[in-house]
Design an enzyme around this catalytic site. Structure first.
Site, PDB file in Angstrom:
ATOM      1  N   SER A 146     -76.840 -72.513  12.631  1.00 58.70           N
ATOM      2  CA  SER A 146     -77.843 -72.444  13.787  1.00 58.70           C
ATOM      3  C   SER A 146     -79.065 -71.751  13.151  1.00 58.70           C
ATOM      4  CB  SER A 146     -77.059 -71.833  14.908  1.00 58.70           C
ATOM      5  OG  SER A 146     -76.878 -70.427  14.981  1.00 58.70           O
ATOM      6  N   ASP A 204     -77.842 -63.381  10.196  1.00 58.20           N
ATOM      7  CA  ASP A 204     -77.990 -64.698   9.723  1.00 58.20           C
ATOM      8  C   ASP A 204     -79.215 -65.248   9.506  1.00 58.20           C
ATOM      9  OD1 ASP A 204     -75.325 -64.376  10.116  1.00 58.20           O
ATOM     10  OD2 ASP A 204     -74.898 -66.131  11.469  1.00 58.20           O
TER      11      ASP A 204
END
Ligand code: MEV
Length: 397
Positions: A146, A204
């Site tokens: 994502s 991330d």
């Protein structure tokens, strides 16, 4: 506004050391993975905005005129104003996205709408365009898919709207943005991640933006100045798990046995720091066999600690045993309880040995990729520089 198609790609990530301990203020080392997400943005003049996500079966289109009429002033400036859960709810309402939108398909659409509406609204009119995103990363396996999606969207939309320049010069196959432009891409990508995950740490999207290897501690992110190109086997046990539940179980074990669990976390911190030191040494001089031995020992010790924290799983034990039978060392990566594991591939390994290990892992029902870590972050490509399979996937063939 640019009129030619833009092609960008961003990497996924794995945590080398420090998962779970990082939740308790310790260091985590995260590295970019050589599995990437690719995005093609094609500007149009047909009055439509299209979003195609072939991996998850999404094909949606909106009338620009309808989107233009939405009142999105409540979102503020996006990059400077925190995206609260209330604003996400309001966005669902104005964009006509179902209220119970919680699965990753729905959240991916919402993140796109958010980034499109907030990045492009500085233009005199919202642009008509088609976006296709295809990924080599499995979704929901803890590999940062994502984040790579949000980073690609942010980079392409910011470039389209000329908030950052297109760094690709004529004749170049691939290029990257300046550090300042990467900061802006990362800021917006973090907002996209917030739409999808609520309250992510930001590690991330940072790895996906900058690539290479990062050290993360209590919200502070710094790039490891140098890191060697390590090869790993990445294995997805396909055992589903809940990161939230696993994080909670470690917290409960820490509360129940503080004298036992706190030293484990301290030891994991020391493992991450030692790994950082060894990686630095390997990058500064030619990597020696001794370096790989140390990295293997660190992997083994951390895997035992993670088992002691209660985040192991029989599938991960199996992964460790199968790879150990081939002389290779593995640990879980991410939350554990199933999910993914990493196995270090020493440079002296012969290809048949790697192949045999992969086959043994596939025989357990696991998915397995041979890949390298420390991949470049968000990049922009010329149309001809992408491999045929990527071009075909983006063309929906
Ligand atoms: C999950 O990828 C890593 C954990 O440390 C959770 C977190 O850092 O938020 C388990």
């Amino acid at each position: 506004m640019l009129s030619e198609a833009l092609l960008v790609s961003a990497p996924g990530k794995v945590i080398l050391h420090g998962e779970h301990a990082v939740v308790h203020g310790k260091v985590a080392l995260a590295v970019a993975l050589n599995l990437r997400t690719f995005l093609r943005l094609q500007p149009h003049s047909n009055g439509k905005v299209g979003l195609n996500l072939p991996n998850i079966g999404i094909k949606r289109a909106w009338d620009v005129a309808r989107l233009q009429m939405l009142d999105t002033s409540f979102l503020g400036q996006g990059d400077s104003i925190a995206l609260t859960p209330e604003k996400v709810e309001k966005l669902k309402e104005v964009a006509g996205v179902p209220e119970d939108c919680a699965n990753h398909e729905c959240l991916a659409v919402l993140a796109f709408l958010y980034l499109y509406l907030t990045i492009c609204r500085k233009q005199s009119a919202l642009p008509s365009l088609d976006i296709t995103v295809w990924s080599e990363l499995p979704t929901g396996a803890g590999l940062g898919s994502s984040a790579a999606y949000s980073v690609c969207l942010a980079a392409a939309l910011l470039t389209l709207c000329e908030e950052i320049p297109n760094p690709l010069k004529d004749g170049e196959a691939t290029s990257r943005w300046t550090a300042e432009d990467l900061e802006l891409i990362n800021k917006w990508a973090f907002q996209g991640e917030r739409v999808i995950h609520g309250n992510p740490s930001g590690v991330d999207n940072a790895v996906s933006t900058w690539g290479g290897a990062l050290r993360y501690q209590q919200g502070r992110i710094s790039s490891l100045k140098r890191s060697p190109a390590l090869k790993i086997l990445l294995t997805n046990t396909k055992v589903p798990r809940s990161t939230k539940a696993l994080v909670l179980s470690v917290r409960n074990r820490l509360l129940k046995f503080p004298e036992i669990v706190a030293p484990l976390l301290t030891s994991i911190d020391a493992i991450a720091l030692e790994c950082e030191r060894v990686l630095g040494e390997m990058a500064a001089a030619a990597p020696a066999p001794e370096h790989y031995l140390v990295l293997e020992e660190l992997i083994d010790m951390n895997q035992h600690h993670l088992n002691a924290l209660g985040v192991g799983h029989t599938s991960l034990d199996q992964l460790c045993q199968v790879t150990m039978a081939h002389g290779l060392h593995s640990k879980l990566t991410g939350a554990g309880g199933g999910g993914c594991g990493i196995t270090l591939l020493r440079p002296d390994l012969e290809e048949p040995e790697v192949e045999a290990t992969k086959q043994a892992l596939s025989g357990c029902g696991f998915d397995c990729w041979e890949t390298s870590i420390g991949a470049p972050g968000i990049s922009i490509h010329s149309a001809t520089s992408l491999d045929a399979p990527v071009r075909q996937a983006l063309d929906g063939l």
